[in-house]
Design an enzyme around this catalytic site. Structure first.
Site, PDB file in Angstrom:
ATOM      1  N   HIS A 113       2.703  27.030  -4.229  1.00  0.00           N
ATOM      2  CA  HIS A 113       2.741  25.624  -4.589  1.00  0.00           C
ATOM      3  C   HIS A 113       1.299  25.229  -4.866  1.00  0.00           C
ATOM      4  O   HIS A 113       0.404  26.088  -4.814  1.00  0.00           O
ATOM      5  CB  HIS A 113       3.371  24.851  -3.409  1.00  0.00           C
ATOM      6  N   SER A 124       1.485  22.990 -13.216  1.00  0.00           N
ATOM      7  CA  SER A 124       2.178  22.303 -12.127  1.00  0.00           C
ATOM      8  C   SER A 124       2.396  23.215 -10.920  1.00  0.00           C
ATOM      9  O   SER A 124       2.433  24.438 -11.042  1.00  0.00           O
ATOM     10  CB  SER A 124       3.528  21.820 -12.652  1.00  0.00           C
ATOM     11  N   GLY A 125       2.595  22.610  -9.774  1.00  0.00           N
ATOM     12  CA  GLY A 125       2.899  23.357  -8.555  1.00  0.00           C
ATOM     13  C   GLY A 125       4.385  23.539  -8.335  1.00  0.00           C
ATOM     14  O   GLY A 125       4.805  24.098  -7.318  1.00  0.00           O
ATOM     15  N   HIS A 126       5.191  23.033  -9.277  1.00  0.00           N
ATOM     16  CA  HIS A 126       6.646  23.102  -9.115  1.00  0.00           C
ATOM     17  C   HIS A 126       7.239  24.028 -10.163  1.00  0.00           C
ATOM     18  O   HIS A 126       6.922  23.924 -11.345  1.00  0.00           O
ATOM     19  CB  HIS A 126       7.272  21.708  -9.272  1.00  0.00           C
ATOM     20  N   HIS A 130      14.470  16.833  -4.082  1.00  0.00           N
ATOM     21  CA  HIS A 130      13.151  16.526  -4.641  1.00  0.00           C
ATOM     22  C   HIS A 130      13.210  16.283  -6.150  1.00  0.00           C
ATOM     23  O   HIS A 130      12.852  17.148  -6.947  1.00  0.00           O
ATOM     24  CB  HIS A 130      12.127  17.648  -4.367  1.00  0.00           C
ATOM     25  N   ASP A 164       3.533  13.262   0.139  1.00  0.00           N
ATOM     26  CA  ASP A 164       4.952  12.918  -0.013  1.00  0.00           C
ATOM     27  C   ASP A 164       5.831  13.756   0.927  1.00  0.00           C
ATOM     28  O   ASP A 164       7.050  13.653   0.894  1.00  0.00           O
ATOM     29  CB  ASP A 164       5.411  13.050  -1.480  1.00  0.00           C
ATOM     30  N   HIS A 165       5.177  14.545   1.796  1.00  0.00           N
ATOM     31  CA  HIS A 165       5.913  15.313   2.812  1.00  0.00           C
ATOM     32  C   HIS A 165       5.450  15.024   4.239  1.00  0.00           C
ATOM     33  O   HIS A 165       6.208  15.242   5.179  1.00  0.00           O
ATOM     34  CB  HIS A 165       5.797  16.815   2.526  1.00  0.00           C
ATOM     35  N   ASP A 178      14.052  22.479  -4.681  1.00  0.00           N
ATOM     36  CA  ASP A 178      13.131  21.578  -5.396  1.00  0.00           C
ATOM     37  C   ASP A 178      13.485  21.413  -6.883  1.00  0.00           C
ATOM     38  O   ASP A 178      13.533  22.397  -7.614  1.00  0.00           O
ATOM     39  CB  ASP A 178      11.719  22.186  -5.249  1.00  0.00           C
ATOM     40  N   ASP A 196       0.807  -1.219   0.000  1.00  0.00           N
ATOM     41  CA  ASP A 196       0.000   0.000   0.000  1.00  0.00           C
ATOM     42  C   ASP A 196       0.842   1.272   0.000  1.00  0.00           C
ATOM     43  O   ASP A 196       0.488   2.257  -0.629  1.00  0.00           O
ATOM     44  CB  ASP A 196      -0.932   0.015   1.212  1.00  0.00           C
ATOM     45  N   HIS A 211      -4.474  22.809 -16.645  1.00  0.00           N
ATOM     46  CA  HIS A 211      -3.675  22.474 -15.466  1.00  0.00           C
ATOM     47  C   HIS A 211      -2.312  23.145 -15.551  1.00  0.00           C
ATOM     48  O   HIS A 211      -1.770  23.328 -16.625  1.00  0.00           O
ATOM     49  CB  HIS A 211      -3.478  20.961 -15.356  1.00  0.00           C
TER      50      HIS A 211
HETATM   51 ZN   LIG Z   1       4.132  19.351  -2.690  1.00  0.00          ZN
HETATM   52 ZN   LIG Z   2       6.571  17.192  -3.008  1.00  0.00          ZN
END
Ligand SMILES: [Zn+2]
Ligand SMILES: [Zn+2]
Length: 556
Positions: free
Chosen positions: A145, A370-372, A394, A81-82, A199, A54, A368
């Site tokens: 972000h 991205s947040g990066h 990252h 993921d954080h 990042d 999982d 859309h």
């Molecule tokens: Zn994030």
């Molecule tokens: Zn992340």
């Protein structure tokens, strides 16, 4: 006499436990003397190499060996993921967690799913309000972000200031969380930044990310022309995009319904914390949307990655209890297709078309972003902080490598740039950044909410079973004479036979053959291994793959 270590001898140890050389599971150890903090503690969702698993969480062995040193976990933002692995760390030790309200709420929700946890103490942090943990002074700096309350940190340490970017991008036109810019980073840059950790997720993409405002304009256009019902799939954590869609819907006199468990829980939390405003008379229950005309209906749904059990996947399969696709519906995928999920997503999109919907997605429409940050934004961070040393974080190795190239371009000396991966310990002093030993990490595997123990071999075995199937052969013999008291019994599971083969005949032939092998090898001292090899060899000729073969010799 005890050895006296002066402060100057001490070095800052930095150890990534996840997120460097891979996507996800971000977790970084900072250690100075007997004080340790973790920045983030995230999970990774396993791919097909981990059948049946999982979650993957970082290997905490290094932390476990120094539990008394661990002073706190400091959280950059609330993505899984954080923060996802925090409950698993809480199985080991009671913890102090420093986070803003939104991730604090998300972590608290996660903790309710576990029963065997140690005590946790939350410390609420606010942007630009410094706080101290052991020898570290953190300055939380707001960044943009795809989730609210994302932070970077400038961390004053005894060997100099380091900047950890968290996940970030720069969107000058998006001001829903106030003006968020690079000034604080420039200020730190002027004071002197020893090390930047930044990042790298989008380091391969040239230019600048599009503004969220362009996405809003794009939606405004689509909503203005809406004829049938519109279903928008996005991450529930993207609170500000959800808010923009609610506002747009309100201004156009439309109704919005939420679908999906996390869509409800994330928006509820953000609403309770006053981070999400919901315009009056806009939100309706999914089961009531039939009361409104199709061109007034907007459904915000989770499942953009076609995750098993997700709302959009169930809708596409026609098994959602409150919502069925009909002709004229428009589905908008307002998210990236995360690598590894493409096939499942593409299958889901096909199902939606089959059910009568039209589907829009990023590659064919601007729905859309991205947040990066992309290359230009990464350069902005490098130029603002002007670090002496640089470590890209990252990202997969290629992202780290590209980002290292950008750092060089921005003026960081190339021998001051270190591309390191998970488990690579580095030491920062006032004079140097040194790469030390590599610590071998193995991912910890979770099923349900429990750790399962297993060497890497076990996962290879699982993959093999899935690929080849398994055969058992039982040999019952007289303990004294070693004569078989019955012919061998063969049972198989999950085999693919060549066309024209009859599984029953194959089993009978295998039993005959293995009886001969048994008597040939009974005194050889390598009976079981011979039976195993011969069994596999026999099956190789009759089925698609050499199966896993398990001989059992029983003395009676
Ligand atoms: Zn994030
Ligand atoms: Zn992340």
């Amino acid at each position: 006499m005890a050895k006296v270590t002066s402060q100057n001898d001490k070095k800052l140890r930095i150890l990534p436990l996840g997120g460097l050389g891979e996507i996800g599971m971000n977790c970084l150890v900072l250690e100075y003397g007997d004080d340790m903090v973790l920045i983030d503690c995230g999970v990774q969702f396993p791919d097909s190499h981990w059948p049946g698993m999982d979650l993957l969480v970082p290997d905490f062995s290094y932390v476990r060996d120094r539990l008394d040193s661990l002073k706190a976990v400091v959280v950059t933002h609330g993505h899984d993921d954080h923060i996802g692995a925090i409950p698993y760390l809480l199985k080991e030790k009671k913890l102090d967690i420093y986070a803003t309200p939104f991730p604090t709420g998300l972590i608290s929700q996660k903790l309710t799913e576990h029963s065997d946890l140690k005590e946790v103490r939350f410390h609420t942090i606010e942007s630009r309000k410094k706080f101290k943990v052991g020898p570290f002074t953190f300055d939380p700096i707001p960044v943009q972000h795809s989730i609210i309350e994302a932070l970077a940190f400038a961390i004053e340490t005894p060997v100099g200031t380091i900047v950890h970017s968290g996940d970030f991008k720069h969107d000058a036109h998006e001001t829903s969380q106030g003006n968020i810019g690079f000034e604080p980073f420039e200020d730190w840059g002027k004071k002197g930044v020893a090390l930047l950790l930044s990042d790298s997720t989008n380091a391969e993409r040239p230019g600048h990310t599009l503004s969220e405002m362009e996405i809003r304009d794009s939606f405004q256009q689509i909503l203005g022309q809406q004829k049938g019902r519109m279903i928008i799939a996005l991450f529930a954590s993207n609170i500000k995009r959800i808010e923009k869609l609610l506002q747009l819907a309100h201004s156009l006199g439309k109704k919005v319904a939420f679908a999906g468990r996390s869509m409800h829980s994330y928006t509820k939390l953000a609403f309770e914390q006053n981070s999400l405003s919901i315009p009056p008379e806009t939100l309706v229950l999914l089961e009531n949307i039939g009361m409104y005309s199709d061109d007034k209906v907007l459904v915000l749904v989770t499942g953009s990655q076609a995750e098993p059990q997700s709302a959009l996947l169930r809708i596409s399969e026609g098994i959602h209890k409150d919502f069925q696709i009909k002709k004229g519906d428009l589905v908008v995928m307002s998210s990236r297709f995360i690598p590894g999920n493409e096939r499942a997503i593409s299958k889901m999109i096909d199902q939606l078309y089959r059910a009568g919907a039209e589907v829009l997605y990023e590659s064919i429409h601007q729905v859309h972003v991205s947040g990066h940050g992309q290359q230009e934004e990464l350069l902005m961070m490098l130029k603002a902080t002007k670090p002496k040393y640089f470590i890209p974080i990252h990202g997969a190795y290629r992202h780290l490598s590209k980002h290292a190239g950008l750092a060089k371009e921005s003026g960081v000396e190339s021998e001051h740039i270190q591309i390191i991966e998970d488990g690579q310990l580095v030491e920062l002093s006032e004079e140097s950044l040194e790469v030390k030993e590599k610590i071998e990490l193995k991912k910890t595997v979770v099923v349900g909410t429990s750790f399962v123990e297993g060497s890497p071999d076990v996962f290879t075995q699982r993959s093999n079973l899935a690929k080849t199937g398994v055969v058992f052969a039982v040999f019952m013999r007289d303990a004294k004479s070693l004569k078989l008291v019955a012919p061998p019994a063969v049972k198989s599971y999950g085999l693919l036979y060549f066309q024209g083969e009859n599984p029953d005949y194959v089993a009978e032939d295998a039993e005959d053959h293995l009886e001969d092998v048994y008597y040939d090898a009974v005194h050889s001292g390598e009976l079981e291994e011979t039976l195993r090899l011969e069994g596999r060899r026999f099956y190789k000729k009759r089925v698609s793959h050499k199966p896993v073969f398990i001989p059992l010799v029983l003395d009676i």
